[in-house]
Design a protein around this motif. Structure first.
Motif, PDB file in Angstrom:
ATOM      1  N   TYR A  58      48.613  58.478 -41.778  1.00 36.30           N
ATOM      2  CA  TYR A  58      49.837  58.375 -40.875  1.00 36.30           C
ATOM      3  C   TYR A  58      50.141  59.103 -39.897  1.00 36.30           C
ATOM      4  O   TYR A  58      49.972  59.140 -38.443  1.00 36.30           O
ATOM      5  N   LYS A  59      49.292  60.869 -39.916  1.00 34.89           N
ATOM      6  CA  LYS A  59      49.258  61.476 -39.068  1.00 34.89           C
ATOM      7  C   LYS A  59      48.114  61.152 -37.389  1.00 34.89           C
ATOM      8  O   LYS A  59      48.874  61.930 -36.349  1.00 34.89           O
ATOM      9  N   PHE A  60      47.375  60.395 -38.184  1.00 39.72           N
ATOM     10  CA  PHE A  60      46.407  60.113 -37.434  1.00 39.72           C
ATOM     11  C   PHE A  60      46.843  59.053 -36.521  1.00 39.72           C
ATOM     12  O   PHE A  60      46.400  58.682 -34.979  1.00 39.72           O
ATOM     13  N   PHE A  61      47.697  57.941 -37.436  1.00 38.25           N
ATOM     14  CA  PHE A  61      48.062  57.100 -36.513  1.00 38.25           C
ATOM     15  C   PHE A  61      49.343  57.650 -35.166  1.00 38.25           C
ATOM     16  O   PHE A  61      49.337  56.929 -34.343  1.00 38.25           O
ATOM     17  N   ASN A  62      50.097  58.598 -36.015  1.00 37.91           N
ATOM     18  CA  ASN A  62      50.944  58.774 -34.969  1.00 37.91           C
ATOM     19  C   ASN A  62      50.074  59.963 -33.877  1.00 37.91           C
ATOM     20  O   ASN A  62      50.792  59.391 -32.421  1.00 37.91           O
ATOM     21  N   GLU A  63      48.738  60.097 -34.162  1.00 37.91           N
ATOM     22  CA  GLU A  63      48.028  60.658 -32.705  1.00 37.91           C
ATOM     23  C   GLU A  63      47.548  60.111 -31.835  1.00 37.91           C
ATOM     24  O   GLU A  63      47.109  60.728 -30.632  1.00 37.91           O
ATOM     25  N   ASN A  64      47.381  59.745 -32.211  1.00 38.62           N
ATOM     26  CA  ASN A  64      46.540  58.340 -31.655  1.00 38.62           C
ATOM     27  C   ASN A  64      46.819  57.465 -31.147  1.00 38.62           C
ATOM     28  O   ASN A  64      46.342  56.293 -29.914  1.00 38.62           O
ATOM     29  N   PHE A  65      48.409  56.579 -31.490  1.00 35.97           N
ATOM     30  CA  PHE A  65      48.668  55.325 -31.504  1.00 35.97           C
ATOM     31  C   PHE A  65      50.191  55.700 -30.889  1.00 35.97           C
ATOM     32  O   PHE A  65      49.681  56.127 -29.658  1.00 35.97           O
ATOM     33  N   HIS A  66      50.732  55.646 -31.778  1.00 39.61           N
ATOM     34  CA  HIS A  66      52.019  56.449 -31.708  1.00 39.61           C
ATOM     35  C   HIS A  66      52.983  56.358 -32.720  1.00 39.61           C
ATOM     36  O   HIS A  66      52.312  55.993 -33.858  1.00 39.61           O
ATOM     37  N   PRO A  67      54.037  57.467 -32.327  1.00 36.03           N
ATOM     38  CA  PRO A  67      54.880  57.272 -34.000  1.00 36.03           C
ATOM     39  C   PRO A  67      55.156  55.485 -34.883  1.00 36.03           C
ATOM     40  O   PRO A  67      55.451  54.622 -34.162  1.00 36.03           O
ATOM     41  N   ILE A  68      54.282  56.171 -35.847  1.00 32.66           N
ATOM     42  CA  ILE A  68      54.952  55.002 -36.634  1.00 32.66           C
ATOM     43  C   ILE A  68      55.622  54.270 -37.545  1.00 32.66           C
ATOM     44  O   ILE A  68      56.412  55.223 -37.707  1.00 32.66           O
ATOM     45  N   THR A  69      55.836  53.253 -36.997  1.00 30.28           N
ATOM     46  CA  THR A  69      56.976  52.659 -37.384  1.00 30.28           C
ATOM     47  C   THR A  69      56.910  52.363 -39.235  1.00 30.28           C
ATOM     48  O   THR A  69      55.706  52.504 -39.753  1.00 30.28           O
ATOM     49  N   ASP A  70      58.305  52.082 -40.336  1.00 28.02           N
ATOM     50  CA  ASP A  70      57.859  51.987 -41.072  1.00 28.02           C
ATOM     51  C   ASP A  70      57.146  50.566 -41.766  1.00 28.02           C
ATOM     52  O   ASP A  70      56.932  50.428 -42.715  1.00 28.02           O
ATOM     53  N   PHE A  71      57.535  49.293 -40.971  1.00 20.91           N
ATOM     54  CA  PHE A  71      56.594  48.447 -41.098  1.00 20.91           C
ATOM     55  C   PHE A  71      55.494  48.403 -41.147  1.00 20.91           C
ATOM     56  O   PHE A  71      54.158  48.042 -41.544  1.00 20.91           O
TER      57      PHE A  71
END
Length: 287
Positions: free
Chosen positions: A190-203
């Motif tokens: 979750y953290k890796f996604f937020n930091e390197n992609f964009h704020p993660i969505t629920d989906f």
């Protein structure tokens, strides 16, 4: 999430007498589009030709009109035509049934997908059930960390619910949040996604969690995210393709993924070496 992505259509479909008749009707093109959409819906439902919103909720004319962006009169005309031609069966207050759907589809392949989906759902329910257990029921037997009934103290904690020989309904299982297979890499995807992609969505979060439920470690999911970054394709479609490849090749951990990469490197190196040797050995005629 494994789902049906395709159905089979015959190349001589438009030579069929029923299709030819439909095309001759005043609203033939619209009716034909509705027929093809019904076939794709039957494939998505993967229920032997039955079409429904859910297993307990059938589609209504107005719901299909909204879904197909067509007037209700066209939907009714299409259904009347299909029924007269024996292409569908309408069950009162029930689902739509495509006649002979299974005759023209790869039923074995569809059944495998259906079974895989059932197994995935079963795993999720088991995990949710375990999380709902009161704290006292999560104590490990004999106070030996990382063990479950029938296993020695040296058994890795990651075996847990993935062991096919464990009856989860009658077994006390260790804490599911502990997993030491990927200690050498960040496992907070979750953290890796937020930091390197964009704020993660629920989906997106649910999609990634479904792969973890299928057996991938959190570290393996991070590896897939890194592949997307390295390829400069930061989207879920690419990430899911990588994760499916991991599952298909039983690459469930960071260690397994890295070993597979090294194996590919060696193969490529050997291939290049052989090509170089062969090129040196070749001499044009007359030299």
């Amino acid at each position: 999430m494994a789902e049906v992505k395709w159905i089979k259509l015959m190349t001589d479909m438009f030579d069929d007498e029923k299709i030819d008749y439909i095309q001759s009707l005043p609203e033939g093109d619209s009716i034909l589009i509705i027929w093809i959409r019904l076939l794709t819906m039957a494939g998505k439902c993967n229920a032997g030709g039955y079409i429904f919103l859910t297993e307990n909720i059938p589609y209504t004319i107005d719901a299909l009109a909204h879904k197909f962006k067509k007037p209700e009169s066209i939907i009714k005309l299409a259904f009347s035509t299909f029924t007269k031609l024996g292409m569908i069966e309408l069950i009162e207050n029930g689902p739509i049934f495509i006649s002979n759907f299974t005759k023209y589809q790869n039923i074995e392949g569809l059944e495998k997908i259906k079974q895989r989906e059932k197994e995935k759902l079963k795993k999720r329910k088991q995990r949710e059930k375990l999380k709902e257990l009161p704290p006292e029921n999560n104590k490990e037997p004999n106070n030996v960390p990382g063990t479950i009934p029938g296993q020695s103290p040296g058994t890795p904690s990651y075996i847990r619910s993935r062991s096919k020989n464990i009856d989860l309904d009658n077994t006390v299982v260790v804490d599911l949040t502990i997993d030491h297979r990927d200690d050498n890499i960040t496992t907070n995807y979750y953290k890796f996604f937020n930091e390197n992609f964009h704020p993660i969505t629920d989906f997106e979060r649910q999609e990634l969690e479904s792969f973890e439920a299928d057996g991938l470690t959190p570290g393996a999911i991070v590896m897939a995210l890194k592949e997307a970054i390295d390829s400069n394709v930061r989207n879920m479609k690419f990430v899911k393709a990588v994760l499916h490849r991991y599952l298909d090749n039983n690459l469930l951990t960071v260690e397994a993924i890295n070993a597979d990469k090294e194996n590919h490197k060696r193969k490529n190196k050997d291939t290049k070496s052989n090509a170089k040797i062969n090129s040196k050995a070749y001499k044009p005629f007359g030299e």
